[in-house]
Scaffold this motif. Structure first.
Motif, PDB file in Angstrom:
ATOM      1  N   PRO A 128       0.800  -1.236   0.000  1.00  0.00           N
ATOM      2  CA  PRO A 128       0.000   0.000   0.000  1.00  0.00           C
ATOM      3  C   PRO A 128       0.831   1.284   0.000  1.00  0.00           C
ATOM      4  O   PRO A 128       0.485   2.241  -0.696  1.00  0.00           O
ATOM      5  CB  PRO A 128      -0.831  -0.121   1.285  1.00  0.00           C
ATOM      6  CG  PRO A 128      -0.894  -1.575   1.569  1.00  0.00           C
ATOM      7  CD  PRO A 128       0.419  -2.138   1.112  1.00  0.00           C
ATOM      8  N   GLY A 129       1.916   1.310   0.785  1.00  0.00           N
ATOM      9  CA  GLY A 129       2.699   2.543   0.921  1.00  0.00           C
ATOM     10  C   GLY A 129       3.259   3.036  -0.395  1.00  0.00           C
ATOM     11  O   GLY A 129       3.085   4.204  -0.772  1.00  0.00           O
ATOM     12  N   ARG A 130       3.930   2.156  -1.141  1.00  0.00           N
ATOM     13  CA  ARG A 130       4.547   2.576  -2.401  1.00  0.00           C
ATOM     14  C   ARG A 130       3.503   2.904  -3.468  1.00  0.00           C
ATOM     15  O   ARG A 130       3.657   3.863  -4.220  1.00  0.00           O
ATOM     16  CB  ARG A 130       5.504   1.489  -2.883  1.00  0.00           C
ATOM     17  CG  ARG A 130       6.170   1.764  -4.246  1.00  0.00           C
ATOM     18  CD  ARG A 130       6.838   3.136  -4.322  1.00  0.00           C
ATOM     19  NE  ARG A 130       7.960   3.299  -3.435  1.00  0.00           N
ATOM     20  CZ  ARG A 130       9.226   3.024  -3.782  1.00  0.00           C
ATOM     21  NH1 ARG A 130       9.509   2.538  -4.981  1.00  0.00           N
ATOM     22  NH2 ARG A 130      10.202   3.236  -2.914  1.00  0.00           N
ATOM     23  N   LEU A 131       2.418   2.127  -3.547  1.00  0.00           N
ATOM     24  CA  LEU A 131       1.387   2.425  -4.548  1.00  0.00           C
ATOM     25  C   LEU A 131       0.734   3.773  -4.255  1.00  0.00           C
ATOM     26  O   LEU A 131       0.476   4.558  -5.176  1.00  0.00           O
ATOM     27  CB  LEU A 131       0.338   1.322  -4.568  1.00  0.00           C
ATOM     28  CG  LEU A 131      -0.758   1.486  -5.638  1.00  0.00           C
ATOM     29  CD1 LEU A 131      -0.164   1.458  -7.043  1.00  0.00           C
ATOM     30  CD2 LEU A 131      -1.829   0.405  -5.499  1.00  0.00           C
ATOM     31  N   ALA A 132       0.483   4.053  -2.975  1.00  0.00           N
ATOM     32  CA  ALA A 132      -0.102   5.352  -2.600  1.00  0.00           C
ATOM     33  C   ALA A 132       0.837   6.490  -2.981  1.00  0.00           C
ATOM     34  O   ALA A 132       0.383   7.552  -3.438  1.00  0.00           O
ATOM     35  CB  ALA A 132      -0.407   5.372  -1.103  1.00  0.00           C
ATOM     36  N   ASP A 133       2.149   6.293  -2.816  1.00  0.00           N
ATOM     37  CA  ASP A 133       3.135   7.313  -3.227  1.00  0.00           C
ATOM     38  C   ASP A 133       3.017   7.596  -4.719  1.00  0.00           C
ATOM     39  O   ASP A 133       3.070   8.761  -5.146  1.00  0.00           O
ATOM     40  CB  ASP A 133       4.560   6.840  -2.907  1.00  0.00           C
ATOM     41  CG  ASP A 133       4.861   6.876  -1.415  1.00  0.00           C
ATOM     42  OD1 ASP A 133       4.097   7.535  -0.678  1.00  0.00           O
ATOM     43  OD2 ASP A 133       5.851   6.245  -0.981  1.00  0.00           O
ATOM     44  N   HIS A 134       2.860   6.549  -5.540  1.00  0.00           N
ATOM     45  CA  HIS A 134       2.707   6.732  -6.990  1.00  0.00           C
ATOM     46  C   HIS A 134       1.428   7.489  -7.317  1.00  0.00           C
ATOM     47  O   HIS A 134       1.429   8.387  -8.171  1.00  0.00           O
ATOM     48  CB  HIS A 134       2.696   5.376  -7.697  1.00  0.00           C
ATOM     49  CG  HIS A 134       4.052   4.791  -7.927  1.00  0.00           C
ATOM     50  ND1 HIS A 134       4.906   5.246  -8.917  1.00  0.00           N
ATOM     51  CD2 HIS A 134       4.719   3.791  -7.300  1.00  0.00           C
ATOM     52  CE1 HIS A 134       6.034   4.544  -8.892  1.00  0.00           C
ATOM     53  NE2 HIS A 134       5.950   3.658  -7.914  1.00  0.00           N
TER      54      HIS A 134
END
Length: 469
Positions: A128-134
């Protein structure tokens, strides 16, 4: 028993299963695959190693083959290693389709990930963290047309704890369409998942194993009662004992913190054990390398934090040792689920100190089974006690000299900057709050002392640096 064809799967998928040696569907697959093919939301809860991943991969691939477009499916998972494992299942089962997938996890190049996402892969597997950053920083891809949203290890994603995914999940759920199929899978059914069962609207289907949140029958579960101060010596003795009896066994040792994990790995290597570490403070390439070396039996012992406790399927693991007794029964269930998978035999040993008895009782109540005592020769442990303690201390000093804890602080600063906060101001604010709390605590103690008539009241002592009013 019903075969894969009876589940409603296409002949090409049935053939893929046959080639991979999957002869009969497991109960969770029998229960969930037909419901997913019917277009229903699904919440599946089954024991670790019961084939939950294939239970959602197979119907998604079937639907994709009928109407292929990208991005068709989004899979969210709590750990990077699990994301890569799920992607591998999609690739293997979806090979005849020419499936395009994209893995979006932390620790990897964001620019390269953004390029992959812009090419519209069929399946995105992400933390979730990296996808939300994108989603917050890029407009080169869209999730507005996805057909499936999958939350694997859903209880871990949805519960607030040491790693809270709430803000990231809100950003992701705001980017996906309301009309979609939502699939949630986990080995442990929690109150959070029970609530979701009531909130689901798309003809929800709920499948739960007859004995949810319990360990498999093939797992031999033991404990060793040890004094806290000699725990490491017991660990070394157990590893030597099992290594002497079973040279080809692969062992996972679970620890509570990254620092303990690293120290134990260094200590065991120095004592001649083939050990490798896996924890969240390692670089992603190091994590991949460690897991690959363990899977290929270059190293027979994996020392890991709970990043390895969820979903990882390593068939060669015959033994799990809990260096610390897990604080929650469900953590224990996930940890010991790394062995005795897919009908194989396995053993789990938990080191229990005098402070952990209540935790063991909670675990036993949850799994519906008593842990058996594993007999250990105390004299043999005492023989190696001094050597183990000396080596451990040497490793701790070496780790401190390498500034092991600094990376964590650097990551915290980066996160605050990403959130638009000044790290120095935040640190100053926290220090001021701590100072106020201490002052309030001293005042409270002073009032209690006065009301209790414990001698003449004394003024509360001043905090260091406090001036006159």
């Amino acid at each position: 028993m019903a075969g894969f064809a009876e589940l409603g799967l296409s002949s090409w998928l049935v053939e893929q299963c046959r080639q991979l040696g999957l002869k009969q569907p497991t109960p969770v697959q029998l229960g969930c695959v037909p419901a997913i093919l019917e277009g229903r939301d699904c919440l599946g809860c089954a024991k670790t190693g019961s084939g939950k991943t294939a239970a959602f991969v197979l119907p998604i691939l079937q639907k994709l083959s009928e109407d292929p477009y990208g991005v068709f499916c989004l899979v969210l998972t709590p750990t990077r290693e699990l994301a890569y494992q799920i992607a591998e299942q999609f690739r293997v089962l979806g090979r005849p389709l020419g499936l395009k997938d994209c893995i979006v996890v932390g620790g990897m190049d964001m620019v390269a990930q953004a390029l992959e996402l812009s090419r519209k892969p069929h399946v995105v597997i992400a933390t979730p963290g990296r996808l939300a950053d994108h989603l917050r920083s890029s407009s080169t891809f869209s999730l507005k047309k996805i057909r499936f949203l999958v939350l694997d290890e859903a209880d871990r994603l949805l519960e607030q704890g040491c790693t809270d995914f709430t803000a990231d999940l809100e950003a992701i759920l705001g980017a996906v369409p309301a009309r979609r199929q939502t699939l949630l899978f986990s080995a442990t059914l929690t109150d959070t998942l029970r609530e979701l069962q009531g909130l689901a609207t798309n003809r929800p289907f709920f499948w739960e194993a007859q004995a949810p949140a319990r360990t498999v029958e093939q797992l031999d579960q033991r404990y060793v009662l040890v004094p806290e101060r000699v725990k490491d010596a017991y660990l070394v003795h157990l590893l030597q004992r099992f290594q002497d009896a079973h040279e080809d066994w692969a062992v996972v040792v679970f620890t509570s913190t990254c620092k303990t994990c690293q120290v134990l790995c260094m200590m065991l290597r120095k004592l001649g054990f083939p050990a490798v570490a896996l924890h969240s403070m390692m670089k992603q390439k190091e994590r991949f390398a460690a897991l690959a070396k363990f899977k290929s039996s270059i190293y027979r012992i994996l020392i890991a934090t709970d990043v390895a406790s969820r979903g990882l399927d390593i068939p060669t693991v015959q033994l799990v040792i809990n260096h610390n007794t897990p604080g929650l029964p469900k953590i224990y269930i996930h940890r010991v689920g790394r062995t005795a998978r897919a009908g194989r035999q396995g053993q789990a040993v938990t080191l229990v100190t005098q402070y952990d008895i209540h935790l063991v009782h909670a675990i036993e109540e949850q799994i519906g089974k008593r842990l058996e005592d594993l007999q250990v020769e105390e004299a043999e442990v005492l023989e190696i006690l001094t050597q183990v303690n000396v080596v451990r201390r040497e490793c701790e000093i070496k780790l401190e000299a390498a500034h092991f804890g600094e990376k964590k602080e650097v990551n915290k600063r980066k996160q605050l900057i990403l959130e638009g906060k000044d790290p120095d101001l935040e640190a100053k604010r926290k220090a001021e709050l701590a100072k106020i709390r201490r002052k309030n605590q001293r005042f409270k103690e002073h009032v209690q002392q006065t009301l209790g008539h414990r001698g003449p009241p004394k003024p509360p002592p001043r905090a260091e640096g406090e001036g006159e009013a």
